[in-house]
Write a protein that holds these residues in place. Structure first.
Motif, short mmCIF file in Angstrom:
data_model
loop_
_atom_site.label_atom_id
_atom_site.label_comp_id
_atom_site.label_asym_id
_atom_site.label_seq_id
_atom_site.Cartn_x
_atom_site.Cartn_y
_atom_site.Cartn_z
N UNK A 58 -8.43 -8.09 -3.87
CA UNK A 58 -8.95 -6.86 -4.50
C UNK A 58 -9.64 -5.94 -3.48
N UNK A 59 -9.05 -5.83 -2.30
CA UNK A 59 -9.63 -5.00 -1.25
C UNK A 59 -8.76 -3.78 -0.98
N UNK A 60 -9.34 -2.74 -0.41
CA UNK A 60 -8.56 -1.53 -0.13
C UNK A 60 -9.06 -0.84 1.13
N UNK A 61 -8.14 -0.13 1.77
CA UNK A 61 -8.47 0.70 2.91
C UNK A 61 -8.03 2.12 2.65
N UNK A 62 -8.94 3.05 2.82
CA UNK A 62 -8.61 4.48 2.76
C UNK A 62 -9.00 5.15 4.08
N UNK A 63 -9.34 4.34 5.07
CA UNK A 63 -9.75 4.86 6.36
C UNK A 63 -8.60 5.01 7.33
N UNK A 64 -8.92 5.20 8.58
CA UNK A 64 -7.94 5.41 9.64
C UNK A 64 -7.91 4.21 10.58
N UNK A 65 -6.70 3.71 10.84
CA UNK A 65 -6.53 2.57 11.74
C UNK A 65 -5.60 2.98 12.87
N UNK A 66 -6.03 2.77 14.11
CA UNK A 66 -5.22 3.16 15.26
C UNK A 66 -5.22 2.03 16.29
N UNK A 67 -4.04 1.75 16.82
CA UNK A 67 -3.95 0.68 17.82
C UNK A 67 -2.56 0.57 18.38
N UNK A 68 -2.29 -0.52 19.12
CA UNK A 68 -1.01 -0.67 19.80
C UNK A 68 -0.15 -1.80 19.26
N UNK A 69 -0.77 -2.88 18.79
CA UNK A 69 0.04 -4.05 18.43
C UNK A 69 -0.61 -4.79 17.25
N UNK A 70 0.21 -5.26 16.33
CA UNK A 70 -0.22 -5.97 15.12
C UNK A 70 -1.41 -5.27 14.45
N UNK A 71 -1.13 -4.11 13.91
CA UNK A 71 -2.14 -3.35 13.17
C UNK A 71 -1.68 -3.15 11.74
N UNK A 72 -2.62 -2.94 10.83
CA UNK A 72 -2.26 -2.74 9.43
C UNK A 72 -3.38 -2.07 8.67
N UNK A 73 -3.05 -1.56 7.50
CA UNK A 73 -4.04 -0.88 6.68
C UNK A 73 -5.07 -1.82 6.11
N UNK A 74 -4.61 -2.89 5.45
CA UNK A 74 -5.54 -3.88 4.90
C UNK A 74 -5.90 -4.90 5.97
N UNK A 75 -4.89 -5.46 6.64
CA UNK A 75 -5.11 -6.52 7.63
C UNK A 75 -4.12 -6.36 8.78
#
Length: 201
Positions: free
Chosen positions: A160-177
């Motif tokens: 029951x978790x959520x992301x509405x923020x910004x995620x930036x990176x190069x490898x193995x990145x995701x919105x929730x995890x």
């Protein structure tokens, strides 16, 4: 002040020189604002020279194993911007017995370079995250991996978790995890009823 005191209690960094209390429990009774106006409307860091820096709760070799109930309140204005720092977020590392619930992280900025495990709520989770949210910015530069809006790395449970923020990176990145792994037992590596509406790039 009480949030920083609690982080110091868990991490063993209080002025009295006390030992780490990794299983300390906490309940939020109000919203907490550390810094104001950390991010602009595009989730970019606003240039300021007087931001109070944050030190994540729990670390790589000393994960947090207590219960932290946010009771639906939000912690905003956290700022972390250091290189060579593993396990970054409101919580750095959550152990198998740790449980974080009902808390949101907003208007916050987490960035590290040359190191993995970065998330808004936690860098790494082997315990349980439930009803947690991130609307902040999480950035891994250069060779970072395992970067997520809620959780950078998960071998526990995320519900029951959520992301509405910004995620930036190069490898193995995701919105929730950023990276989810069933590692130590059959119950680990579970993500349920969670979603991303933020930007992942």
């Amino acid at each position: 002040a009480e949030l920083y005191w609690f982080a110091g209690l868990v991490n063993g960094t209080l002025p009295d020189g006390g030992k780490e209390n990794l299983s300390a429990n906490a309940i939020l009774t109000a919203n907490i604002i550390v810094n104001t106006g950390v991010l602009d409307e595009n989730k970019n860091l606003v240039s300021k020279s007087d931001l109070t820096e944050w030190e994540p709760i729990g670390a790589r070799w000393s994960p947090y194993t207590g219960t932290f109930d946010g009771q639906g309140y939000t912690i905003s204005g956290l700022y972390f911007n250091k290189s060579n720092s593993w396990y970054v977020g409101l919580f750095g590392c959550i152990g198998a017995e740790g449980k974080i619930s009902n808390v949101g992280v907003s208007d916050s900025y987490f960035q590290s370079s040359n190191c993995p495990y970065i998330g808004g709520v936690c860098g790494s989770n082997s315990g349980e995250l439930q009803n947690c949210s991130n609307s902040s910015t999480v950035i891994g530069k250069e060779n970072e991996y395992r970067i997520g809006g809620v959780c950078g790395y998960n071998s526990g449970t995320v519900k029951d978790c959520k992301n509405t923020g910004s995620v930036r990176g190069k490898e193995t990145i995701g919105g929730v995890c950023g990276y989810n792994e069933r590692r130590y037992n059959e119950k680990g590596g579970i993500i349920e009823n969670s979603f991303n509406e933020g930007t992942v790039s």
